[in-house]
Design a protein around this motif. Sequence first.
Motif, PDB file in Angstrom:
ATOM      1  N   PHE A  88     -13.658  -8.386 -12.786  1.00 45.05           N
ATOM      2  CA  PHE A  88     -12.845  -9.161 -11.846  1.00 45.05           C
ATOM      3  C   PHE A  88     -12.733 -10.625 -12.291  1.00 45.05           C
ATOM      4  O   PHE A  88     -11.863 -11.352 -11.801  1.00 45.05           O
ATOM      5  CB  PHE A  88     -13.434  -9.098 -10.438  1.00 45.05           C
ATOM      6  N   VAL A  95      -6.102  -8.222 -14.368  1.00 44.94           N
ATOM      7  CA  VAL A  95      -6.776  -7.491 -13.292  1.00 44.94           C
ATOM      8  C   VAL A  95      -5.750  -6.851 -12.373  1.00 44.94           C
ATOM      9  O   VAL A  95      -5.880  -5.673 -11.998  1.00 44.94           O
ATOM     10  CB  VAL A  95      -7.711  -8.426 -12.499  1.00 44.94           C
ATOM     11  N   ASP A  96      -4.713  -7.594 -12.002  1.00 40.93           N
ATOM     12  CA  ASP A  96      -3.675  -7.044 -11.122  1.00 40.93           C
ATOM     13  C   ASP A  96      -2.988  -5.848 -11.785  1.00 40.93           C
ATOM     14  O   ASP A  96      -2.709  -4.837 -11.128  1.00 40.93           O
ATOM     15  CB  ASP A  96      -2.635  -8.114 -10.785  1.00 40.93           C
ATOM     16  N   MET A  99      -5.342  -2.883 -11.667  1.00 44.44           N
ATOM     17  CA  MET A  99      -5.428  -2.302 -10.320  1.00 44.44           C
ATOM     18  C   MET A  99      -4.194  -1.448 -10.023  1.00 44.44           C
ATOM     19  O   MET A  99      -4.296  -0.375  -9.422  1.00 44.44           O
ATOM     20  CB  MET A  99      -5.568  -3.413  -9.276  1.00 44.44           C
ATOM     21  N   ASP A 100      -3.026  -1.923 -10.457  1.00 42.74           N
ATOM     22  CA  ASP A 100      -1.815  -1.134 -10.231  1.00 42.74           C
ATOM     23  C   ASP A 100      -1.848   0.150 -11.047  1.00 42.74           C
ATOM     24  O   ASP A 100      -1.447   1.220 -10.571  1.00 42.74           O
ATOM     25  CB  ASP A 100      -0.574  -1.952 -10.586  1.00 42.74           C
ATOM     26  N   ARG A 103      -4.176   2.523  -9.314  1.00 42.57           N
ATOM     27  CA  ARG A 103      -3.527   3.111  -8.135  1.00 42.57           C
ATOM     28  C   ARG A 103      -2.605   4.258  -8.534  1.00 42.57           C
ATOM     29  O   ARG A 103      -2.656   5.357  -7.936  1.00 42.57           O
ATOM     30  CB  ARG A 103      -2.731   2.038  -7.379  1.00 42.57           C
ATOM     31  N   THR A 129     -16.499   0.264  -4.199  1.00 44.31           N
ATOM     32  CA  THR A 129     -15.059   0.460  -4.017  1.00 44.31           C
ATOM     33  C   THR A 129     -14.469  -0.490  -2.979  1.00 44.31           C
ATOM     34  O   THR A 129     -13.256  -0.710  -2.977  1.00 44.31           O
ATOM     35  CB  THR A 129     -14.757   1.911  -3.619  1.00 44.31           C
ATOM     36  N   LEU A 132     -12.169  -3.181  -4.298  1.00 47.34           N
ATOM     37  CA  LEU A 132     -10.833  -2.850  -4.786  1.00 47.34           C
ATOM     38  C   LEU A 132      -9.777  -3.261  -3.770  1.00 47.34           C
ATOM     39  O   LEU A 132     -10.044  -3.302  -2.562  1.00 47.34           O
ATOM     40  CB  LEU A 132     -10.723  -1.349  -5.049  1.00 47.34           C
ATOM     41  N   PRO A 133      -8.542  -3.553  -4.215  1.00 41.50           N
ATOM     42  CA  PRO A 133      -7.456  -3.827  -3.270  1.00 41.50           C
ATOM     43  C   PRO A 133      -7.257  -2.634  -2.328  1.00 41.50           C
ATOM     44  O   PRO A 133      -7.501  -1.487  -2.720  1.00 41.50           O
ATOM     45  CB  PRO A 133      -6.239  -4.027  -4.173  1.00 41.50           C
ATOM     46  N   VAL A 136      -5.499   0.464  -3.620  1.00 44.31           N
ATOM     47  CA  VAL A 136      -6.255   1.214  -4.624  1.00 44.31           C
ATOM     48  C   VAL A 136      -7.368   2.013  -3.941  1.00 44.31           C
ATOM     49  O   VAL A 136      -7.637   3.163  -4.306  1.00 44.31           O
ATOM     50  CB  VAL A 136      -6.840   0.273  -5.694  1.00 44.31           C
ATOM     51  N   GLN A 137      -8.006   1.408  -2.939  1.00 50.21           N
ATOM     52  CA  GLN A 137      -9.020   2.139  -2.175  1.00 50.21           C
ATOM     53  C   GLN A 137      -8.429   3.403  -1.558  1.00 50.21           C
ATOM     54  O   GLN A 137      -9.048   4.483  -1.602  1.00 50.21           O
ATOM     55  CB  GLN A 137      -9.590   1.260  -1.070  1.00 50.21           C
TER      56      GLN A 137
END
Length: 339
Positions: A88, A95-96, A99-100, A103, A129, A132-133, A136-137
């Motif tokens: 992070f 990072v973004d 995360m995408d 997802r 977890t 996570l955004p 994503v969770q």
Amino acid sequence: MWDPIAAAADRLSALARSSLLTALPLLGPIPSHVAFIMDGNRRFARAKNELVLKGHESGFTALEATLDWCLTLGVKTVSVYAFSIENFNRNKAEVDGLMDLARRKFEEFATKSAIIEKHGIAVRVIGKTELLPPEVQLAASRAVLMTRHNNRAVLNICMPYTSRAEITEALSASLNLPATLSTSLITPDLLAALLQTQPSPPPDLLVRTSGETRLSDFLLWQASEDCDVWFVDRLWPEFNVWDFLPAVLWYQVKVFSGGKRERGGEGEGQVDVVSRAVSLARSRMEEGNTRTVDGDAETRDVRELAEFVEKIWREREQAAVRLAVEAGYSNSSNAVGRN
């Protein structure tokens, strides 16, 4: 333009790979649990003058191929270090993007994954977890929910994860031991049973790519007992079956040479109580909580400790799918890879 020579070479390579994957189990035992530190995505992208995210996407393609080799060989559990808590701290754009990508891949696992369908894989997401955004969770929770009844193989996706955080959580959980039980039962065996990777067994083989020779806070406890570690000087997106098979052959040599030792608690006293309790808890989990406990066969401490461990495992199972259930998803239909 179609190149007949290249096509023929690819075909021969595929046939050789298939033959080796078929023959290797005949040569000796196959590791039950293989773990991977998937290192080198960023260097791979930079070497090709591509965006870093492109390297991570290539890394996911390599993961699917590696999963296929492992499960074709007969490996039952695969664990991968997908994202460290420390990651992070990287550039926000990277990072973004990661995360995408996570997802999208979790959503694919939950709905239309050929690899999940082919091998009947249950997906588990291990780590903190809650960091996570939210989107994503939810996607991770849905992947776990929609594959939870698959029983031919397990994929542990460790993200966001560090071994230190996992061990700290296990120790914290152990402090909630019922007052009727002695704190002397808080043994290494009990802490091992409370790690998030449970009920998966410890890894037999851990592979790290990219030429680095460190574990980077991944499965430190689990890999300390009797796990062979194989370092490969190849970037993860380039990792192929020819890099993997020598690691399996090395594992087989170690088994035949007597270099592997049996796992589990040894001796008597509290260690024996803990090992029996963990075994009982695992049996109840596998049998759907239908196994009755014979009071004459098990001591009170074993029964109560088994209930304590089982309760923690079940609470984690429920937490892993809670967001998907609350969002209205159900694994009663449209599940991927159901046997």
